[in-house]
Each structure stands twice: as C-alpha cells, then as structure tokens.
Design an enzyme around this catalytic site. Structure first.
Site, mmCIF file in Angstrom:
data_model
loop_
_atom_site.group_PDB
_atom_site.id
_atom_site.type_symbol
_atom_site.label_atom_id
_atom_site.label_comp_id
_atom_site.label_asym_id
_atom_site.label_seq_id
_atom_site.Cartn_x
_atom_site.Cartn_y
_atom_site.Cartn_z
ATOM 1 N N ALA A 62 35.922 -55.523 24.868
ATOM 2 C CA ALA A 62 34.487 -55.593 24.795
ATOM 3 C C ALA A 62 33.889 -55.941 26.003
ATOM 4 O O ALA A 62 34.609 -56.968 26.484
ATOM 5 C CB ALA A 62 34.100 -56.034 23.500
ATOM 6 N N CYS A 63 32.895 -55.944 26.228
ATOM 7 C CA CYS A 63 32.041 -56.155 27.308
ATOM 8 C C CYS A 63 32.033 -57.915 27.645
ATOM 9 O O CYS A 63 32.596 -58.328 28.883
ATOM 10 C CB CYS A 63 30.416 -55.945 27.388
ATOM 11 S SG CYS A 63 29.474 -56.631 28.833
ATOM 12 N N PHE A 64 31.978 -58.781 26.423
ATOM 13 C CA PHE A 64 31.799 -60.112 26.782
ATOM 14 C C PHE A 64 33.170 -61.031 26.484
ATOM 15 O O PHE A 64 33.232 -61.955 26.265
ATOM 16 C CB PHE A 64 30.743 -60.745 25.563
ATOM 17 C CG PHE A 64 29.332 -60.530 26.221
ATOM 18 C CD1 PHE A 64 28.743 -61.702 26.996
ATOM 19 C CD2 PHE A 64 28.493 -59.388 26.135
ATOM 20 C CE1 PHE A 64 27.629 -61.556 27.521
ATOM 21 C CE2 PHE A 64 27.273 -59.460 26.553
ATOM 22 C CZ PHE A 64 26.723 -60.444 27.385
#
Length: 253
Positions: free
Chosen positions: A138-140
């Site tokens: 995921a992005c974070f």
C-alpha cells in the site's frame, strides 16, 4: 520557481470520491487551456480507498462496502491508500513550464513550508533501491524517493500525471493513521505505521489548521492568489464523474 506565475486557489468541502477525482480531472483539462496553476485543498465525505490508475484492484467491491468504505480509482498512478483522516491537495498547471522533477520539487517546497509552519520536521525521502512497483505494498507502507517523511516514515504520499499539455499532482497529508485498513481489505500483512501530524506534533490537528498552513505557504511562494469557484468547472466535472462512478473503471483487473 519553475511553475506558472498565475495561481488560483480552490478549497472544496468534503465530497464523495468520484466527485473528488472528477474535479481534479476537470482541473487538469483546464490547465491544458490556460496559463494558470490551481492549488486545490479538499477532504473526503466518507472513508474511501483509492487505487492508482495502473494498479490491479485486488479486492472485491463487497469487501469494502461491508466496512462502510467507498472505492475509487485515481487518474494518477501510485498504490492504494485510504482517505479518511487526512488533508488532500492537488496542483494542476500547464506542463510546458516545468519538467516532472522540477514541478515535483517545487510543489514539495510548498508542502515542506506548510509543514514547517505547523512545526513538523519533515524531509524528502532518499532512494532506497529500485522504484516501487504499482502493485506492491500500500501507498504508505514505504516512501518513494522525494516523498515527504518524518523519521523515515511517509507523511505525505504524492503522485503526478502529465501529458504534453498539462500535469496533475495530488497527494494526502495524514492527520491520523488508517492505512492498516488497506491490508485488511486485501487480506495482506499490515504495514508499519505511517507518520501522521497527530503523532509528529503530539496533539490533535484538524483540517482547518493544515488548510491555513498550506495557503500561507503557497502565498509565500507565489504571492497573493485569487480563488476559483468550483462552479466554473461544472461541465467538465459532469463529463468525468461518470467514469469515476463506473465499476468497470474502478475494479478493472
């Protein structure tokens, strides 16, 4: 600063994911036919999982709906993230005035100034090997080079889309960490905690405080800016919102 000298400001109330993405896309259209940049600040009416344009969905629609989470696919790349307790920004501008790197760095300078005004010691992340794949974590979970971090953890996730006429860059500044829900929706291992403004400042931080810091940083960089009314974009928003509401776009594999 390698960006247009004429700027407009657009602050919109919390909205559904499909309209938020349609507004950003309408602003991208506008930038292709004007000599103005627009800095937009916005929020989300409901918790919303957004997928990068080139990312596989890797979840079923019902998996999010049963948790009260909407799903939308962005017009930019990058990886999945959950929009909830955060402040989202976008910048649209003609592409002729700056390269991808120049524009990314210039926007980062505005974001860093805003974070400094809030008292947050953020810095751009350095490269840690190969660039992250669109279908990775995921992005974070991990910062890309240049994204803004605190103590090595991503605080601001940003992505840019450009063509020969204009570019759109948008990103999320986390107030609190809800990103573990991305892994829960996909049945994967939860990532390490993301950086947040609440954690960095050891107090609650609200949307209005971040909005004001962003506006102050923008005007420090480019001078006074006039506001743009979202109603000026209505025809383009209506044209794009159908795409962002279409499950065939959102859940394409």
């Amino acid at each position: 600063m390698p960006l247009p000298t004429r700027w407009r400001l657009l602050v919109t109330p919390a909205d559904d994911g499909d309209r938020n993405m349609a507004i950003d896309h309408a602003l991208l259209d506008r930038a292709a036919h004007t000599d103005e940049a627009v800095f937009r600040i916005y929020a989300w009416a409901h918790p919303t999982l957004s997928l990068g344009m080139h990312e596989k969905a890797r979840l079923e629609p019902d998996a999010a709906a049963t948790r009260g989470i909407a799903v939308v696919r962005r017009p930019t790349g990058g990886r999945a993230l959950l929009h909830h307790r955060e402040v989202t920004y976008s910048v649209t501008a003609p592409a002729r005035d700056a390269s991808l790197r120049e524009s990314y760095d210039a926007i980062n300078a505005i974001l860093l100034d805003a974070l400094t005004r809030l008292g947050v010691p953020a810095a751009p992340a350095e490269r840690r090997g190969r660039p992250l794949a669109p279908d990775g974590a995921a992005c974070f979970a991990e910062p890309n080079v240049g994204e803004l971090v605190v103590d090595g953890r991503k605080l601001v996730g940003s992505a840019q889309r450009r063509d020969e006429h204009a570019f759109l860059q948008h990103g999320s500044i986390l107030l609190a960490d809800d990103q573990g829900l991305v892994a829960a929706l996909r049945g994967t291992t939860a990532p390490p905690p993301a950086a947040t403004l609440t954690q960095a400042l050891r107090r609650d931080v609200d949307f209005d405080e971040v909005r004001d810091a962003l506006i102050a940083a923008l005007e420090h960089a480019v001078g006074p800016v006039s506001t743009l009314a979202v109603g000026e974009l209505a025809p383009a928003i209506a044209r794009h919102v159908a795409t962002y509401r279409d499950p065939r776009w959102t859940f394409r594999r």
